[in-house]
Design an enzyme around this catalytic site. Sequence first.
Site, PDB file in Angstrom:
ATOM      1  N   ALA A   1       2.057   0.889  13.616  1.00 61.12           N
ATOM      2  CA  ALA A   1       0.882   0.002  13.705  1.00 61.12           C
ATOM      3  C   ALA A   1       1.747  -1.297  14.147  1.00 61.12           C
ATOM      4  O   ALA A   1       2.336  -1.764  13.683  1.00 61.12           O
ATOM      5  CB  ALA A   1       0.205  -0.260  12.374  1.00 61.12           C
TER       6      ALA A   1
ATOM      7  N   VAL B   1       0.773  -0.513   0.797  1.00 57.77           N
ATOM      8  CA  VAL B   1      -0.415  -0.910   1.561  1.00 57.77           C
ATOM      9  C   VAL B   1      -0.306  -1.532   2.822  1.00 57.77           C
ATOM     10  O   VAL B   1       0.581  -2.618   2.948  1.00 57.77           O
ATOM     11  CB  VAL B   1      -1.430  -1.843   0.808  1.00 57.77           C
TER      12      VAL B   1
ATOM     13  N   ARG C   1       0.991   9.033   3.092  1.00 56.33           N
ATOM     14  CA  ARG C   1       1.930   8.750   3.860  1.00 56.33           C
ATOM     15  C   ARG C   1       3.247   8.127   2.953  1.00 56.33           C
ATOM     16  O   ARG C   1       2.587   7.537   2.129  1.00 56.33           O
ATOM     17  CB  ARG C   1       1.639   7.800   5.313  1.00 56.33           C
TER      18      ARG C   1
ATOM     19  N   SER D   1       4.543  -2.161  11.587  1.00 52.72           N
ATOM     20  CA  SER D   1       4.709  -1.347  10.413  1.00 52.72           C
ATOM     21  C   SER D   1       4.617  -0.024  10.469  1.00 52.72           C
ATOM     22  O   SER D   1       4.319   0.508  11.742  1.00 52.72           O
ATOM     23  CB  SER D   1       3.229  -2.007   9.515  1.00 52.72           C
TER      24      SER D   1
ATOM     25  N   GLY E   1       4.956   3.931   8.593  1.00 53.33           N
ATOM     26  CA  GLY E   1       4.740   4.851   7.323  1.00 53.33           C
ATOM     27  C   GLY E   1       4.491   6.492   7.780  1.00 53.33           C
ATOM     28  O   GLY E   1       3.432   6.287   8.650  1.00 53.33           O
TER      29      GLY E   1
ATOM     30  N   CYS F   1       2.917  -3.921   2.953  1.00 54.19           N
ATOM     31  CA  CYS F   1       4.094  -3.190   2.598  1.00 54.19           C
ATOM     32  C   CYS F   1       4.996  -3.443   1.197  1.00 54.19           C
ATOM     33  O   CYS F   1       5.934  -3.272   1.006  1.00 54.19           O
ATOM     34  CB  CYS F   1       4.868  -3.227   3.809  1.00 54.19           C
TER      35      CYS F   1
ATOM     36  N   HIS G   1      -5.358  -2.078   8.973  1.00 58.13           N
ATOM     37  CA  HIS G   1      -5.640  -1.532  10.524  1.00 58.13           C
ATOM     38  C   HIS G   1      -6.884  -2.291  10.984  1.00 58.13           C
ATOM     39  O   HIS G   1      -7.896  -2.214  10.118  1.00 58.13           O
ATOM     40  CB  HIS G   1      -5.708  -0.163  10.510  1.00 58.13           C
TER      41      HIS G   1
END
Length: 216
Positions: A153, A75, A71, A138, A140, A169, A78
């Site tokens: 997320a 970083v 993606r 976040s 992506g 990120c 989760h």
Amino acid sequence: MQAKTLHIRHLGNQDYETVWHAMQHYTDNRDENSPDELWLVEHPPVFTQGQAGKAEHILNPGDIPVIQVDRGGQVTYHGPGQLVAYPLLDIKRLKIGVRQLVTHIEQSIVDMLKPYGVQAYAKADAPGVYVDERKVASLGLRIRRGCSFHGLALNVDMDISPFQRINPCGYAGLEMVQCKALGGPNTVNEAGEKLTLTFSQLLGYEHLVHHQGLAE
């Protein structure tokens, strides 16, 4: 009419790699008649490193696995208590571009938090959703053959301390926050329900079809 129906998959708690490979498979095998889907899931603790990710942003992963994924972005973390939503959409058919999709995703989170009295906002230069300069969601994405996968997320009610083991990120010292602390939705299910509504309304879906689990 096909593009006006959105299929919602409720996946519960699922291993990251299982869902990632299922997303790839769905995207690689879909055609112009395949339905658009929104997958809602929680993952066990995992760091995922996007294509733009730099190793130095992973400070101290400890016992949490790090997975290199396909993606956009850097970083992120989760874990349980976080709503992860993957829009698998034919954006060609929807006649929207990638930037529009990102804006719609961010706005759907802003809109879902508004009734709780939470003033969230997006930033032009840093994808995601913020409240008082702290990041609550976040983002992506990946686009392949005109179709999206990966997604967002949203921190709902979770242990956010693992974010301190990375530069989220790619931003050193970026503070994370979660919905529960803001007076927003308390559970992943509640957040998923609200997000499904705002997301589908923004993108013009008229019918929602719900499924439990991944397709066989």
